[in-house]
Design a protein around this motif. Sequence first.
Motif, mmCIF file in Angstrom:
data_model
loop_
_atom_site.group_PDB
_atom_site.id
_atom_site.type_symbol
_atom_site.label_atom_id
_atom_site.label_comp_id
_atom_site.label_asym_id
_atom_site.label_seq_id
_atom_site.Cartn_x
_atom_site.Cartn_y
_atom_site.Cartn_z
ATOM 1 N N VAL A 37 39.333 34.572 28.695
ATOM 2 C CA VAL A 37 39.007 35.862 29.293
ATOM 3 C C VAL A 37 40.198 36.380 30.080
ATOM 4 O O VAL A 37 40.854 35.637 30.813
ATOM 5 C CB VAL A 37 37.754 35.773 30.200
ATOM 6 C CG1 VAL A 37 37.938 34.747 31.320
ATOM 7 C CG2 VAL A 37 37.396 37.142 30.781
ATOM 8 N N GLY A 38 40.498 37.658 29.886
ATOM 9 C CA GLY A 38 41.556 38.296 30.643
ATOM 10 C C GLY A 38 41.061 38.658 32.030
ATOM 11 O O GLY A 38 40.004 39.280 32.185
ATOM 12 N N VAL A 39 41.813 38.256 33.056
ATOM 13 C CA VAL A 39 41.439 38.473 34.449
ATOM 14 C C VAL A 39 42.322 39.562 35.053
ATOM 15 O O VAL A 39 43.540 39.533 34.899
ATOM 16 C CB VAL A 39 41.579 37.165 35.261
ATOM 17 C CG1 VAL A 39 41.422 37.428 36.741
ATOM 18 C CG2 VAL A 39 40.547 36.147 34.792
ATOM 19 N N SER A 40 41.707 40.505 35.716
ATOM 20 C CA SER A 40 42.442 41.547 36.428
ATOM 21 C C SER A 40 41.618 41.973 37.636
ATOM 22 O O SER A 40 40.577 41.386 37.928
ATOM 23 C CB SER A 40 42.709 42.747 35.514
ATOM 24 O OG SER A 40 41.510 43.463 35.257
ATOM 25 N N ARG A 41 42.088 42.991 38.327
ATOM 26 C CA ARG A 41 41.386 43.461 39.525
ATOM 27 C C ARG A 41 40.393 44.582 39.231
ATOM 28 O O ARG A 41 39.817 45.151 40.145
ATOM 29 C CB ARG A 41 42.404 43.928 40.573
ATOM 30 C CG ARG A 41 43.254 42.794 41.129
ATOM 31 C CD ARG A 41 44.314 43.275 42.109
ATOM 32 N NE ARG A 41 45.010 42.139 42.704
ATOM 33 C CZ ARG A 41 45.992 41.468 42.133
ATOM 34 N NH1 ARG A 41 46.406 41.838 40.914
ATOM 35 N NH2 ARG A 41 46.568 40.447 42.730
ATOM 36 N N SER A 42 40.190 44.899 37.972
ATOM 37 C CA SER A 42 39.284 45.987 37.615
ATOM 38 C C SER A 42 37.827 45.548 37.686
ATOM 39 O O SER A 42 37.505 44.358 37.626
ATOM 40 C CB SER A 42 39.591 46.478 36.196
ATOM 41 O OG SER A 42 39.236 45.487 35.248
ATOM 42 N N VAL A 43 36.948 46.530 37.823
ATOM 43 C CA VAL A 43 35.510 46.248 37.814
ATOM 44 C C VAL A 43 35.100 45.684 36.453
ATOM 45 O O VAL A 43 34.267 44.783 36.355
ATOM 46 C CB VAL A 43 34.714 47.530 38.129
ATOM 47 C CG1 VAL A 43 33.216 47.274 38.002
ATOM 48 C CG2 VAL A 43 35.056 48.047 39.517
#
Length: 297
Positions: A12-18
Motif C-alpha cells: 500500500v502506498g502511504v501518504s498524508r492524504s485522506v
Amino acid sequence: MTSHDVRRPVVVGVSRSVAARGALDWAADAADRRRLPLRLIHAQEWPAGAAPKDAHESREHLWATHFRAAGQSLLETHRDWAEARHAGLEITMELADGRPSHVLREAAEHAAVLVVGARRAVEPGEVLTFGGVGAALVGHPPCPVVLAFEPVESGEGSGPVVVGVDGSAASAAAVAFAFEEADLWGVPLRAVQVRRPSHGEWPEHAGQSLSDASVVLFGWHEKYPEVHVEREVLMGGQPSAKLAGAATGARCLVVGARGHGGFRGMILGSTSRTLVQLAPCPLMVVPESAQRTWHTR
C-alpha cells in the motif's frame, strides 16, 4: 516452488492524504483475510535543488535529516494504525527515494495486490488523482491494483463483489480474483455484462450474453461452492455507467485489464473515465497476465 508457496505482501502506498488512510484500511483488511504480510511504502520525491539525503553541509544536511525523519514518522503512524486495526498483522515499512509511481510500480513486481488511495473526480472534466501516484500507474503493474476512493460512502463494503464480464481473457482473470474476494468476505458475487444490441433484438442478445457469462464462470462455483453467484445482463447505455450503477453498495467493483491496449487506454477515454468518476466502491483492476499469487488458504 509454486506461487502459493510465496507469501507476497499486500503493498500500500502511504501518504498524508485522506485517501491514503482509506487505502491503508483496505490493504490491512486484505492482508489479514489472506494471511499475508502488509508492506507500507512511502516514496519521497526530493525537491529540485535540495541537498541529497547523504549531504553533510550543515544547513542542507539538517533539512534533509528532517525531511527523511518526517517520512519515517508518517510510516510509523500508519503502521501503528494498521496494528491497532489487526493485532498480530505482519507489517514491514519502506522509506524510498523517487517518484511515487515509479517506486510503487517496482514494488508491484513482488506484490500480491497493490493498493493506492484515490480521490473521486466530482466534476465531469476533472482529472482523477491516485493519491499523488498518477494515472500512469494503472494498467502497468503485473498484480491486481485496487483504487480505494475517498470519501468513503456510508455502508461501503457490505454488499456483493461485482465483476464485469465479457468473455475475454482479461475478464476471466477478473472473475478469478472476484470469486476469491467474495469467498474471503462471505458475500455474493454479481457477474455483470453490459451489452449494446445492434438491431434492437434485446431478448436474443441477453440470452447470448448470459451464455457467454456462464462460460467465463464455469468451474469457479465448484471451487467456491459457498459463493452465491448472480448473473445480470444490462442492455444499452454507457457501459461504465451501467457497471457503476450495478456496483452501488458493493464491496468492490472488479474489472479486467488488457495492458496497454485495454483498460489503461480506456482510462483515458470517456468509457472508463465515467467509470472512475462514478465508481461507488473500491475499483479493482486485474491484469490479464496476473498470476493468482494472492491465494493463501
